[in-house]
Design an enzyme around this catalytic site. Structure first.
Site, PDB file in Angstrom:
ATOM      1  N   HIS A  34       0.861  -1.188   0.000  1.00 49.35           N
ATOM      2  CA  HIS A  34       0.000   0.000   0.000  1.00 49.35           C
ATOM      3  C   HIS A  34       0.892   1.231   0.000  1.00 49.35           C
ATOM      4  CE1 HIS A  34      -3.756   2.187   0.867  1.00 49.35           C
ATOM      5  NE2 HIS A  34      -3.059   2.918   1.708  1.00 49.35           N
ATOM      6  N   ASP A  36       1.061   5.353   0.089  1.00 50.81           N
ATOM      7  CA  ASP A  36       0.278   6.536   0.460  1.00 50.81           C
ATOM      8  C   ASP A  36       0.875   7.805  -0.122  1.00 50.81           C
ATOM      9  OD1 ASP A  36      -0.152   4.864   3.494  1.00 50.81           O
ATOM     10  OD2 ASP A  36      -1.798   5.455   2.173  1.00 50.81           O
ATOM     11  N   MET A 137     -11.745   4.870   5.005  1.00 45.45           N
ATOM     12  CA  MET A 137     -10.686   5.379   5.884  1.00 45.45           C
ATOM     13  C   MET A 137     -11.147   5.238   7.329  1.00 45.45           C
ATOM     14  SD  MET A 137      -8.172   6.080   4.058  1.00 45.45           S
ATOM     15  CE  MET A 137      -7.162   6.736   5.403  1.00 45.45           C
TER      16      MET A 137
HETATM   17  C1  DX5 Z   1      -3.073   7.470   6.277  1.00 43.68           C
HETATM   18  C2  DX5 Z   1      -2.747   6.371   5.279  1.00 43.68           C
HETATM   19  C3  DX5 Z   1      -2.690   5.005   5.913  1.00 43.68           C
HETATM   20  C4  DX5 Z   1      -1.621   4.888   7.013  1.00 43.68           C
HETATM   21  C5  DX5 Z   1      -1.796   3.581   7.756  1.00 43.68           C
HETATM   22  O1  DX5 Z   1      -3.340   8.672   5.585  1.00 43.68           O
HETATM   23  O2  DX5 Z   1      -3.704   6.334   4.243  1.00 43.68           O
HETATM   24  O3  DX5 Z   1      -2.429   4.044   4.877  1.00 43.68           O
HETATM   25  O4  DX5 Z   1      -0.347   4.925   6.417  1.00 43.68           O
HETATM   26  O5  DX5 Z   1      -0.865   3.572   8.811  1.00 43.68           O
HETATM   27  P1  DX5 Z   1      -1.272   2.893  10.204  1.00 43.68           P
HETATM   28  O6  DX5 Z   1      -1.614   1.476   9.886  1.00 43.68           O
HETATM   29  O7  DX5 Z   1      -0.007   3.023  11.039  1.00 43.68           O
HETATM   30  O8  DX5 Z   1      -2.432   3.659  10.734  1.00 43.68           O
HETATM   31 ZN    ZN Z   2      -3.529   4.650   2.795  1.00 42.29          ZN
END
Ligand code: DX5
Ligand code: ZN
Length: 215
Positions: A34, A36, A137
Site C-alpha cells: 500500500h 500513500d 478510511m
Molecule cells: C493514512 C494512510 C494510511 C496509514 C496507515 O493517511 O492512508 O495508509 O499509512 O498507517 P497505520 O496502519 O499506522 O495507521
Molecule cells: Zn492509505
C-alpha cells in the site's frame, strides 16, 4: 466474497532501507504493497510521489495498491498507472471522479474510491457500480500511527450491503489503525482488504503480525 488481503503501508517503513523493507514485507506474507501518496492539499501532509512508488515497483513482486491523497489524481494519473495494480482516489478530490475512475481502468489498473471519516457514505454511492474497490478510511488521512475509528464500521457495513443489494463485486478495504484486534472488527463488519502500517512494519515479528490480521 473475496479472500483476505493484507497490504502493509510503506509509509511506516524505513525509507533509508526501502528495498530491504519491500522484501521484508513480502517475506512476512504481504499480499499487496500500500503506497500513500500525499500532496499537502487534500491532506495536511506531504509524503512521496511517483519516483518513490517506482522505486518500490523495481523490487516488488507483489501488486502495488496506490492510495492517491491528492487534489488532482486526474492530472497525475499517467505517472502512477504504469507500475500500479490498483489506484484509489478520494471522492473529495476536486476533479471529474467518474472520468478519473474510468481512466484508471483504461490504463489497465483496477480502480478504487475512498472517503474521509467526515464524508458521508452517500457521496460515493453514485460511483460504486464503476469501481473494483471501496476504501473506508478508519483514520483522518495524512499520517500513520493514528487510532482506529470504530464508528467507520457503519460505512463498511453500508458498502457490503450496497454490494449485495446491487449484485456488485468490489473489494472492501480499511486503512488506518489496523492491528490484530481492529482487523478482526473490520473483517466482521465486511472488510476483506486490510492496510497495516505501524502494526506491520513496527512489529517485532512482522510475519506473526500479518498472520494475526488475516484471521
Ligand atoms: C493514512 C494512510 C494510511 C496509514 C496507515 O493517511 O492512508 O495508509 O499509512 O498507517 P497505520 O496502519 O499506522 O495507521
Ligand atoms: Zn492509505
Amino acid at each position: 466474497m473475496h479472500s483476505v488481503v493484507i497490504a502493509p503501508s510503506a509509509l511506516a517503513c524505513d525509507f533509508g532501507r526501502l528495498h530491504e523493507e519491500v522484501r521484508r514485507a513480502e517475506a512476512a506474507g504481504a499480499d499487496w504493497h500500500h503506497l500513500d501518496v500525499m500532496d499537502g492539499h487534500l491532506v495536511d501532509n506531504i509524503s512521496f510521489g511517483p519516483a518513490f512508488c517506482a522505486a518500490v515497483a523495481k523490487v516488488a513482486t507483489k501488486p502495488l495498491d496506490v492510495h492517491l491523497m491528492i487534489d488532482r489524481p486526474d492530472h497525475y494519473l499517467p505517472r502512477f498507472t504504469k507500475f500500479s495494480a490498483n489506484v484509489t482516489i478520494h471522492v473529495e478530490s476536486p476533479c471529474d471522479i467518474a472520468g478519473t475512475l474510468a481512466a484508471i481502468r483504461a490504463a489497465g489498473c483496477t480502480c478504487g474510491i475512498t472517503l474521509k471519516p467526515g464524508t458521508p457514505f452517500a457521496s460515493i454511492e453514485p460511483h460504486l457500480a464503476e469501481v473494483d474497490l471501496v476504501l473506508v478510511m478508519t483514520v483522518e488521512p495524512g499520517f500513520g500511527g493514528q487510532s482506529f475509528m470504530p464508528e467507520m464500521m457503519e460505512k463498511v457495513r453500508a458498502a457490503a450491503d450496497h454490494r449485495s443489494r446491487h449484485g456488485l463485486g468490489y473489494r472492501i478495504e480499511v486503512d488506518g489503525g489496523i492491528n490484530t484486534d481492529t482487523a478482526r472488527i473490520s473483517r466482521e463488519a465486511g472488510a476483506d482488504t486490510l492496510v497495516a502500517g505501524n502494526s506491520a512494519f513496527g512489529a517485532p515479528d512482522m510475519a506473526a503480525a500479518i498472520r494475526s490480521m488475516r484471521g
